[in-house]
Design a protein around this motif. Structure first.
Motif, PDB file in Angstrom:
ATOM      1  N   THR A 153       0.812  -1.096  -0.027  1.00  0.00           N
ATOM      2  CA  THR A 153       0.011  -0.034  -0.098  1.00  0.00           C
ATOM      3  C   THR A 153       0.945   1.090  -0.082  1.00  0.00           C
ATOM      4  O   THR A 153       1.847   1.181   0.458  1.00  0.00           O
ATOM      5  CB  THR A 153      -0.830   0.066   1.334  1.00  0.00           C
ATOM      6  OG1 THR A 153       0.010   0.122   2.195  1.00  0.00           O
ATOM      7  CG2 THR A 153      -1.723  -1.169   1.231  1.00  0.00           C
ATOM      8  N   ALA A 154       0.458   2.302  -0.436  1.00  0.00           N
ATOM      9  CA  ALA A 154       1.022   3.663  -0.376  1.00  0.00           C
ATOM     10  C   ALA A 154      -0.107   4.661  -0.466  1.00  0.00           C
ATOM     11  O   ALA A 154      -0.950   4.956  -1.425  1.00  0.00           O
ATOM     12  CB  ALA A 154       1.884   3.823  -1.608  1.00  0.00           C
ATOM     13  N   VAL A 155      -0.057   5.347   0.590  1.00  0.00           N
ATOM     14  CA  VAL A 155      -1.262   6.322   0.969  1.00  0.00           C
ATOM     15  C   VAL A 155      -0.691   7.730   1.159  1.00  0.00           C
ATOM     16  O   VAL A 155       0.323   7.876   2.210  1.00  0.00           O
ATOM     17  CB  VAL A 155      -2.265   5.927   2.108  1.00  0.00           C
ATOM     18  CG1 VAL A 155      -3.173   7.099   2.401  1.00  0.00           C
ATOM     19  CG2 VAL A 155      -2.832   4.431   1.870  1.00  0.00           C
ATOM     20  N   ASP A 156      -1.182   8.597   0.428  1.00  0.00           N
ATOM     21  CA  ASP A 156      -0.624   9.856   0.610  1.00  0.00           C
ATOM     22  C   ASP A 156      -1.388  10.841   1.834  1.00  0.00           C
ATOM     23  O   ASP A 156      -2.734  10.825   1.660  1.00  0.00           O
ATOM     24  CB  ASP A 156      -0.816  10.892  -0.838  1.00  0.00           C
ATOM     25  CG  ASP A 156      -0.120  12.498  -0.789  1.00  0.00           C
ATOM     26  OD1 ASP A 156       0.381  12.609   0.445  1.00  0.00           O
ATOM     27  OD2 ASP A 156       0.212  12.777  -1.654  1.00  0.00           O
ATOM     28  N   VAL A 157      -0.762  10.883   2.826  1.00  0.00           N
ATOM     29  CA  VAL A 157      -1.624  11.367   4.025  1.00  0.00           C
ATOM     30  C   VAL A 157      -1.433  12.932   4.300  1.00  0.00           C
ATOM     31  O   VAL A 157      -0.325  13.338   4.175  1.00  0.00           O
ATOM     32  CB  VAL A 157      -1.300  10.684   5.219  1.00  0.00           C
ATOM     33  CG1 VAL A 157      -1.928  11.215   6.522  1.00  0.00           C
ATOM     34  CG2 VAL A 157      -1.266   9.358   5.138  1.00  0.00           C
ATOM     35  N   PRO A 158      -2.374  13.597   4.314  1.00  0.00           N
ATOM     36  CA  PRO A 158      -2.417  15.047   4.365  1.00  0.00           C
ATOM     37  C   PRO A 158      -1.830  15.583   5.750  1.00  0.00           C
ATOM     38  O   PRO A 158      -1.728  15.000   6.482  1.00  0.00           O
ATOM     39  CB  PRO A 158      -3.788  15.456   4.129  1.00  0.00           C
ATOM     40  CG  PRO A 158      -4.574  14.418   4.688  1.00  0.00           C
ATOM     41  CD  PRO A 158      -4.024  13.226   4.473  1.00  0.00           C
ATOM     42  N   ALA A 159      -1.126  16.917   5.663  1.00  0.00           N
ATOM     43  CA  ALA A 159      -0.692  17.458   6.519  1.00  0.00           C
ATOM     44  C   ALA A 159      -1.912  17.712   7.885  1.00  0.00           C
ATOM     45  O   ALA A 159      -2.892  17.772   7.531  1.00  0.00           O
ATOM     46  CB  ALA A 159      -0.122  18.738   6.560  1.00  0.00           C
ATOM     47  N   ALA A 160      -1.473  17.335   8.993  1.00  0.00           N
ATOM     48  CA  ALA A 160      -2.387  17.781  10.171  1.00  0.00           C
ATOM     49  C   ALA A 160      -1.669  18.166  11.199  1.00  0.00           C
ATOM     50  O   ALA A 160      -0.667  17.527  11.779  1.00  0.00           O
ATOM     51  CB  ALA A 160      -3.177  16.431  10.409  1.00  0.00           C
ATOM     52  N   GLY A 161      -1.944  19.417  12.017  1.00  0.00           N
ATOM     53  CA  GLY A 161      -1.107  20.117  12.955  1.00  0.00           C
ATOM     54  C   GLY A 161       0.146  20.085  12.720  1.00  0.00           C
ATOM     55  O   GLY A 161       0.594  20.749  11.680  1.00  0.00           O
ATOM     56  N   THR A 162       1.047  19.745  13.545  1.00  0.00           N
ATOM     57  CA  THR A 162       2.593  19.502  13.377  1.00  0.00           C
ATOM     58  C   THR A 162       3.067  18.663  12.428  1.00  0.00           C
ATOM     59  O   THR A 162       4.383  18.641  12.081  1.00  0.00           O
ATOM     60  CB  THR A 162       3.254  19.808  14.521  1.00  0.00           C
ATOM     61  OG1 THR A 162       2.903  18.413  15.301  1.00  0.00           O
ATOM     62  CG2 THR A 162       2.653  20.843  15.429  1.00  0.00           C
ATOM     63  N   THR A 163       2.234  17.582  12.196  1.00  0.00           N
ATOM     64  CA  THR A 163       2.602  16.482  11.246  1.00  0.00           C
ATOM     65  C   THR A 163       2.558  16.917   9.864  1.00  0.00           C
ATOM     66  O   THR A 163       1.430  17.261   9.288  1.00  0.00           O
ATOM     67  CB  THR A 163       1.726  15.306  11.446  1.00  0.00           C
ATOM     68  OG1 THR A 163       1.662  14.817  12.724  1.00  0.00           O
ATOM     69  CG2 THR A 163       2.117  14.075  10.616  1.00  0.00           C
ATOM     70  N   PRO A 164       3.728  16.779   9.051  1.00  0.00           N
ATOM     71  CA  PRO A 164       3.652  17.347   7.569  1.00  0.00           C
ATOM     72  C   PRO A 164       2.876  16.103   6.888  1.00  0.00           C
ATOM     73  O   PRO A 164       2.477  14.928   7.357  1.00  0.00           O
ATOM     74  CB  PRO A 164       5.048  17.355   7.249  1.00  0.00           C
ATOM     75  CG  PRO A 164       5.623  16.185   8.156  1.00  0.00           C
ATOM     76  CD  PRO A 164       4.837  16.241   9.374  1.00  0.00           C
ATOM     77  N   GLU A 165       2.646  16.489   5.491  1.00  0.00           N
ATOM     78  CA  GLU A 165       2.111  15.587   4.631  1.00  0.00           C
ATOM     79  C   GLU A 165       3.303  14.466   4.412  1.00  0.00           C
ATOM     80  O   GLU A 165       4.475  14.712   4.425  1.00  0.00           O
ATOM     81  CB  GLU A 165       1.786  16.200   3.255  1.00  0.00           C
ATOM     82  CG  GLU A 165       1.376  15.117   2.286  1.00  0.00           C
ATOM     83  CD  GLU A 165       1.137  16.114   0.938  1.00  0.00           C
ATOM     84  OE1 GLU A 165       0.737  15.276  -0.024  1.00  0.00           O
ATOM     85  OE2 GLU A 165       1.778  17.228   0.767  1.00  0.00           O
ATOM     86  N   PHE A 166       2.635  13.107   4.408  1.00  0.00           N
ATOM     87  CA  PHE A 166       3.773  12.164   4.134  1.00  0.00           C
ATOM     88  C   PHE A 166       3.030  10.949   3.498  1.00  0.00           C
ATOM     89  O   PHE A 166       1.899  10.707   3.361  1.00  0.00           O
ATOM     90  CB  PHE A 166       4.208  11.575   5.554  1.00  0.00           C
ATOM     91  CG  PHE A 166       3.172  10.931   6.422  1.00  0.00           C
ATOM     92  CD1 PHE A 166       2.925   9.693   6.416  1.00  0.00           C
ATOM     93  CD2 PHE A 166       2.380  11.805   7.371  1.00  0.00           C
ATOM     94  CE1 PHE A 166       2.083   8.752   7.309  1.00  0.00           C
ATOM     95  CE2 PHE A 166       1.453  11.036   8.250  1.00  0.00           C
ATOM     96  CZ  PHE A 166       1.417   9.644   8.237  1.00  0.00           C
ATOM     97  N   CYS A 167       4.036  10.126   2.850  1.00  0.00           N
ATOM     98  CA  CYS A 167       3.359   8.939   2.115  1.00  0.00           C
ATOM     99  C   CYS A 167       3.772   7.913   3.217  1.00  0.00           C
ATOM    100  O   CYS A 167       4.720   7.398   3.406  1.00  0.00           O
ATOM    101  CB  CYS A 167       4.288   8.582   0.851  1.00  0.00           C
ATOM    102  SG  CYS A 167       3.729   7.532  -0.243  1.00  0.00           S
ATOM    103  N   ASP A 168       2.661   7.231   3.458  1.00  0.00           N
ATOM    104  CA  ASP A 168       2.535   6.100   4.290  1.00  0.00           C
ATOM    105  C   ASP A 168       2.553   4.808   3.570  1.00  0.00           C
ATOM    106  O   ASP A 168       1.489   4.401   2.684  1.00  0.00           O
ATOM    107  CB  ASP A 168       1.224   6.072   5.176  1.00  0.00           C
ATOM    108  CG  ASP A 168       1.239   5.203   6.419  1.00  0.00           C
ATOM    109  OD1 ASP A 168       2.248   4.735   6.873  1.00  0.00           O
ATOM    110  OD2 ASP A 168       0.294   4.589   6.700  1.00  0.00           O
TER     111      ASP A 168
END
Length: 616
Positions: A52-67
């Motif tokens: 799997t590869a999920v593009d997770v949007p930024a939230a709070g202090t956590t940046p956007e990242f590919c999970d």
């Protein structure tokens, strides 16, 4: 009881991922280039299949990242090929560094849809919370197997399960054992580095760090001893460095988990009251924290019931159990197999009851659905349910570890492994145990030589009141490392430093300050050459950062002990609870002091004497 068991499980896995929860997929604000199964598989990393590869949007202090989740075929080291699942998180703000995490307990993960491997991470939660915001690419592995509790709802049982160690025919699954002991962590690290570099296409990784607690701490030390080139710096918390800890647990249980020796959780508060009264002021400050339990000289016989006394006291069998708990185990020649536990802070929902004696009284009904009606000390499984669910965590590990990894007999009673808690663990039992587990150990000081010679950095921390893995084992390793170093502790501290947290339980919890930032300390040490002399620890109200701090104090590098710098005659509670009023001094060596309880636990006074040159 539910709260206590949950808290204990959080300690096993370091809680870093549970706090974050399960990542929910959603539309990204700005898609990360290459965050797709096809693109990642096209990199052609040997043995890797991206699932799997999920593009997770930024939230709070956590940046956007590919999970990213995937699996790796593990090979070599004299074992059959294995299969390790992993999770990699690739942030949009990559800092050219990698942050690898350990796993708790016997590791593994559930394999349940929607539950990531990160949910079982066991590292320093304060470090984990910073990793993605700082731009680290993170990686974690299931160490080559999945675990399953007694029921699907038994989340704790996923990491205490060891049935995976046996094939269907009862033989050892050498692929899974080799992966758990050392292979999967290393090979996933190597593969993840390739994956990260290919994803960003921005050149070499500048620094790589490993951060683990408990079994994650074992993984950390195994990396340092077996694969020193994998990481520039390592944080090892409350490390499960010697799997002999399980042999010690079985040994102690032969006295502790019996009708004549059982110590109910309801007695722990009164035991704490007595030990605190005897030892608290030994560090010069009466503040509820015993800074050096090894220096205490508390005698368990003072707890023995006097004639006519029936409350707030112990029977002779219970005193014998405490002695076994505090003494640890020896072999037939009198050598320490595994040291005893600290006498401090047995109580609390994540204290000794969570690990050794549980939250049920003899004869008390077990929850509906259990395999037996009551908690029965005479039963092969006193808490029923195949040693899962209701049992304290220590029993779960020794029960499943002895049965499936050591004896390879699902019907074996771990209390029969070393049945005389007052005597040694016999050669037959110990030789068998070592033969089947020592590949996963990281307690030989000679094996750290390459890591140190390459000028890499190792930061070890340990809760001084850890009821799962005694802090005395970390002290013994550190003293052994110092003895093998030409310049003793002073030279060793250029590459390896140990920090002990008074009043902290296993990877957190306990009444003492238990939240501290080791990642920033490691970064400064590796990247700027500034080794940490002290690390400020915080005790939050209810261990909840949103409720504010009740206390701060510095954790000093071993063998220093924090000293109050104010006026004790006039000091207020607020002043005692403020780290600004405490100091660490390079001239202070009080953590080398040993009293009755340190000697009882197995700390060798001769070793401390050899280190006396560091006092002068």
């Amino acid at each position: 009881m539910r709260k206590g068991r949950s808290t204990a499980f959080e300690a096993v896995i370091g809680l870093s991922a549970l706090a974050a929860g399960v990542i929910a997929a959603g539309p990204a604000s700005a898609a990360l280039s290459g965050c797709s199964i096809a693109a990642l598989n096209e990199q052609g990393v040997s043995g890797v299949l991206i699932i799997t590869a999920v593009d997770v949007p930024a939230a709070g202090t956590t940046p956007e990242f590919c999970d990213v989740s995937g699996r790796l075929i593990t090979t070599g080291f004299g074992a059959p090929d294995g299969l390790a699942h992993f999770e990699v998180q690739l942030p949009a703000n990559w800092n050219h560094k990698i942050f690898a995490k350990g796993m708790g307990g016997f590791a593994g993960f559930s394999g349940f849809p929607g539950v990531p491997i990160n949910a079982f991470a066991s590292d320093n939660g304060a470090d984990d919370a910073q990793a993605l915001p700082k731009g680290y690419a993170t990686v974690i592995s299931d160490t080559g197997h999945t675990g399953h509790g007694f029921t699907p709802a038994d989340f704790t049982g996923i990491v205490t399960d060891a049935r995976w160690a046996l094939n269907a025919d009862g033989s050892a699954d050498e692929a899974k054992l080799t992966d758990y002991y050392f292979r999967a962590t290393h090979e996933v690290t190597v593969a993840a580095k390739s994956l990260v570099q290919g994803f960003y296409g921005q050149g070499q990784i500048h620094k790589a760090y490993f951060d683990g607690c408990s079994n994650g701490g074992r993984q950390a030390l195994v990396e340092a001893t077996r694969f020193p080139e994998d990481f520039d710096g390592i944080v090892a918390g409350d490390p499960f460095m010697s799997i002999r800890a399980i042999a010690n647990g079985a040994h102690v249980s032969s006295q502790f988990i019996t009708p004549q020796g059982f110590v109910p959780f309801t007695t722990l508060a009164s035991i704490d009251q007595a030990t605190t009264a005897a030892c608290d002021a030994a560090d010069g400050v009466k503040d509820g924290l015993i800074q050096n339990p090894a220096a205490c000289s508390f005698k368990t016989e003072t707890l023995l019931c006097k004639k006519g006394q029936t409350a707030n006291c112990l029977t002779q069998g219970q005193v014998d159990s405490l002695d076994a708990y505090f003494a640890g185990s020896r072999d037939d020649e009198g050598n320490v197999v595994y040291p005893g536990f600290s006498i401090s802070d047995l109580g609390g929902t994540d204290g000794a009851a969570a690990w050794s004696n549980g939250f049920f009284l003899p004869g008390q009904p077990l929850p509906p659905g259990s395999t037996q009606p009551t908690f029965d000390l005479t039963a092969a499984e006193p808490w029923g349910d195949q040693g899962f669910v209701n049992a304290p965590l220590g029993w779960q590990f020794q029960d499943h570890g002895i049965k499936y990894i050591v004896e390879r007999d699902p019907n074996f009673d771990p209390r029969d492994f070393a049945p005389d808690a007052a005597g040694p663990i016999g050669d037959r039992a110990l030789n068998l145990f070592d033969a089947r587990t020592e590949a996963g150990d990281a307690d030989d000081p000679a094996n750290f030589a390459a890591f140190i010679h390459q000028d890499r950095k190792l930061l070890i921390y340990h809760g001084f009141s850890d009821p799962a893995l005694t802090a005395f084992r970390s002290i013994m390793l550190y003293q052994d490392l110092a003895k093998g170093t030409h310049g003793g502790i002073d030279e060793l501290q250029e590459n390896v430093r140990l920090f002990l947290a008074p009043g902290m339980h296993h990877c957190g919890g306990g009444p003492g300050p238990n939240s501290f930032d080791t990642l920033t300390a490691l970064e400064n040490w590796v990247e700027n050459g500034e080794g940490p002399d002290g690390i400020v620890a915080t005790k939050f109200n209810g261990d909840d950062p949103t409720k504010g701090a009740s206390r701060t104090m510095p954790l000093c590098k071993f063998p220093e002990e924090a000293a109050f710098a104010g006026n004790l005659r006039t000091a207020t509670a607020a002043e005692l609870n403020n780290a600004e009023n405490w100091t660490c001094s390079g001239k202070d060596k009080r953590l080398l002091d040993i009293g009755l309880n340190g000697r009882q636990a197995g700390i060798n006074e001769g070793e401390a004497v050899e280190l006396e040159s560091d006092r002068r």
